[in-house]
Write a protein that holds these residues in place. Structure first.
Motif, PDB file in Angstrom:
ATOM      1  N   ASN A  92       0.804  -1.215   0.000  1.00 39.17           N
ATOM      2  CA  ASN A  92       0.000   0.000   0.000  1.00 39.17           C
ATOM      3  C   ASN A  92       0.843   1.274   0.000  1.00 39.17           C
ATOM      4  N   GLY A  94       2.949   4.434  -0.883  1.00 38.74           N
ATOM      5  CA  GLY A  94       3.004   5.200  -2.120  1.00 38.74           C
ATOM      6  C   GLY A  94       3.246   6.674  -1.879  1.00 38.74           C
ATOM      7  N   PHE A  96       2.305  10.577  -3.961  1.00 40.51           N
ATOM      8  CA  PHE A  96       1.478  11.157  -5.024  1.00 40.51           C
ATOM      9  C   PHE A  96       1.514  12.673  -4.918  1.00 40.51           C
ATOM     10  N   VAL A 142      -1.965  -2.203  -4.033  1.00 41.46           N
ATOM     11  CA  VAL A 142      -2.779  -1.004  -4.264  1.00 41.46           C
ATOM     12  C   VAL A 142      -2.195  -0.301  -5.485  1.00 41.46           C
ATOM     13  N   SER A 144      -3.620   1.837  -9.165  1.00 40.76           N
ATOM     14  CA  SER A 144      -4.253   3.139  -9.333  1.00 40.76           C
ATOM     15  C   SER A 144      -4.986   3.229 -10.667  1.00 40.76           C
ATOM     16  N   TRP A 146      -4.894   5.829 -12.282  1.00 41.95           N
ATOM     17  CA  TRP A 146      -3.952   6.619 -13.093  1.00 41.95           C
ATOM     18  C   TRP A 146      -2.958   5.733 -13.846  1.00 41.95           C
ATOM     19  N   SER A 156       0.334  13.339 -13.875  1.00 35.65           N
ATOM     20  CA  SER A 156       0.953  12.370 -12.957  1.00 35.65           C
ATOM     21  C   SER A 156       1.765  11.330 -13.717  1.00 35.65           C
ATOM     22  N   TYR A 159       4.136   9.025 -11.440  1.00 34.28           N
ATOM     23  CA  TYR A 159       3.266   8.207 -10.593  1.00 34.28           C
ATOM     24  C   TYR A 159       2.559   7.150 -11.428  1.00 34.28           C
ATOM     25  N   SER A 160       2.000   7.562 -12.561  1.00 33.88           N
ATOM     26  CA  SER A 160       1.256   6.632 -13.417  1.00 33.88           C
ATOM     27  C   SER A 160       2.156   5.529 -13.949  1.00 33.88           C
ATOM     28  N   LYS A 163       2.814   3.052 -11.114  1.00 33.66           N
ATOM     29  CA  LYS A 163       1.636   2.239 -10.811  1.00 33.66           C
ATOM     30  C   LYS A 163       1.325   1.266 -11.946  1.00 33.66           C
ATOM     31  N   ALA A 188      -7.478  -0.759  -8.040  1.00 29.81           N
ATOM     32  CA  ALA A 188      -7.096   0.460  -8.756  1.00 29.81           C
ATOM     33  C   ALA A 188      -8.056   1.586  -8.373  1.00 29.81           C
ATOM     34  N   ASP A 251     -13.355   2.787  -8.075  1.00 27.79           N
ATOM     35  CA  ASP A 251     -13.206   4.151  -8.585  1.00 27.79           C
ATOM     36  C   ASP A 251     -14.503   4.913  -8.789  1.00 27.79           C
TER      37      ASP A 251
END
Length: 259
Positions: A92, A94, A96, A142, A144, A146, A156, A159-160, A163, A188, A251
Motif C-alpha cells: 500500500n 506510495g 502522489f 494497491v 491506481s 492513473w 501524474s 506516478y502513473s 503504478k 485500482a 473508482d
C-alpha cells in the motif's frame, strides 16, 4: 460482533500508519487477524499500533523506507518472528503529487519508482518466499486508476508509470505462483480522501479542491479509505479464492465511462 474472516491470519501492510493502510489494519484486527505495519515514521506507527491494539499482542511495526530492499526483508522477518507466518501482504505504500511532465527531475522520478514499484517488487519477493514454504498466501497491491487513464487536471506521469508497473507485476506474479497456491491481485482506486493530500495541499486547499472531484466519479462522491479496504480484504479473503491476476477498479465508476 464482527465476523472473523481472518482469524489468526497474519497480514503485513506497507504504508500502514495512516489512511488506507491504517484502515485495513483496523479491519483485519476486528476480524480476528494479526498485523505488522510499515512506514517511514516510527512515531506514527507506534501511535497507530497503540490505537489499534492497546494490548500490543496482535500488532507489530517496523519503521523504514520500503524503497530499501533490507526494509522489505526485515518487515517479513518481523512477521515470521512475532507471529510465525505471513498469510497476506498488502503493498500500500506510495507517494502522489501531481506534477507537470516537464517539471519532473531524475531524483523525483526515481523516488516514485523506488517507493511504488521497487518497494512492491521486493516486499512481494520477501513475502512470497515465505508463502511458497507454507503452500498458501495472498498478495494484494494497491495500484491506481492513473496507471491506465490519464487525467488532465492531475498530471501524474511518473506516478502513473510506477503504478502501471505494479499492475503488470501483479499479473506476472499471479501466473508464476498460481500453481504454488499463492494468489496475487490489485485494486485500482480513483480519488480517495486520505492524508496523502496533506503532503501538497494546505487544509484550506483540501477543503476547496477535493469536493470538486466528487462529480468526477459517476457515483457522485470521492472514495473513502473504507471503500478501498473492503475491496482489498475481499481479494485477500477466501471469498476470492478463485481470483488471481485481477486488477479491480475501485473508482466510483470512473473507468466504466462518462455519464
Amino acid at each position: 460482533m464482527s465476523q472473523q474472516r481472518f482469524l489468526d491470519q497474519v497480514f503485513v501492510i506497507t504504508g500502514g500508519g495512516t489512511g488506507i493502510g491504517k484502515d485495513i489494519a483496523r479491519t483485519v484486527l476486528n476480524e480476528g487477524g494479526k498485523v505488522v505495519i510499515n512506514g517511514r515514521r516510527a512515531e506514527v506507527l507506534a501511535e497507530t499500533a497503540r490505537e489499534l491494539d492497546p494490548s500490543g499482542e496482535r500488532v507489530r511495526f517496523f519503521a523504514g523506507s520500503i524503497a530499501l530492499v533490507e526494509t522489505a526483508r526485515s518487515l517479513i522477518g518481523l512477521a515470521k518472528t512475532a507471529f510465525g507466518r505471513v498469510d497476506v501482504l498488502v503493498n500500500n505504500a506510495g507517494v502522489f503529487k501531481p506534477t507537470p511532465f516537464l517539471e519532473h527531475d531524475e531524483a523525483e522520478f526515481a523516488h516514485y519508482l523506488d517507493i511504488i514499484l521497487k518497494g512492491t517488487f521486493f516486499a512481494s519477493q520477501a513475502a512470497i518466499g515465505e508463502m511458497v514454504k507454507q503452500g498458501t498466501g495472498a498478495v494484494v497491491n494497491v495500484g491506481s486508476m492513473w496507471a491506465d487513464h490519464a487525467v488532465g487536471a492531475t498530471p501524474s506521469s511518473a506516478y502513473s508509470a510506477a503504478k502501471a508497473g505494479v499492475h503488470a507485476l501483479t499479473r506476472n506474479l499471479a501466473i508464476e505462483f498460481a500453481a504454488r497456491g499463492i494468489r496475487v491481485n490489485a485494486v485500482a482506486p480513483a480519488v480517495v480522501e486520505t492524508p496523502v493530500y496533506d503532503t501538497f495541499l494546505s487544509p484550506e486547499q483540501k477543503r476547496e479542491v477535493l469536493p470538486g472531484f466528487n462529480q468526477f466519479h459517476p457515483l457522485g462522491r470521492n472514495g473513502q479509505p473504507a471503500d478501498v479496504t473492503a475491496a482489498v480484504l475481499f481479494l485477500a479473503s477466501q471469498d476470492a479464492g478463485w481470483i488471481t491476476g485481477a486488477v479491480l477498479p475501485v473508482d466510483g465508476g470512473v473507468t466504466a465511462g462518462r455519464g
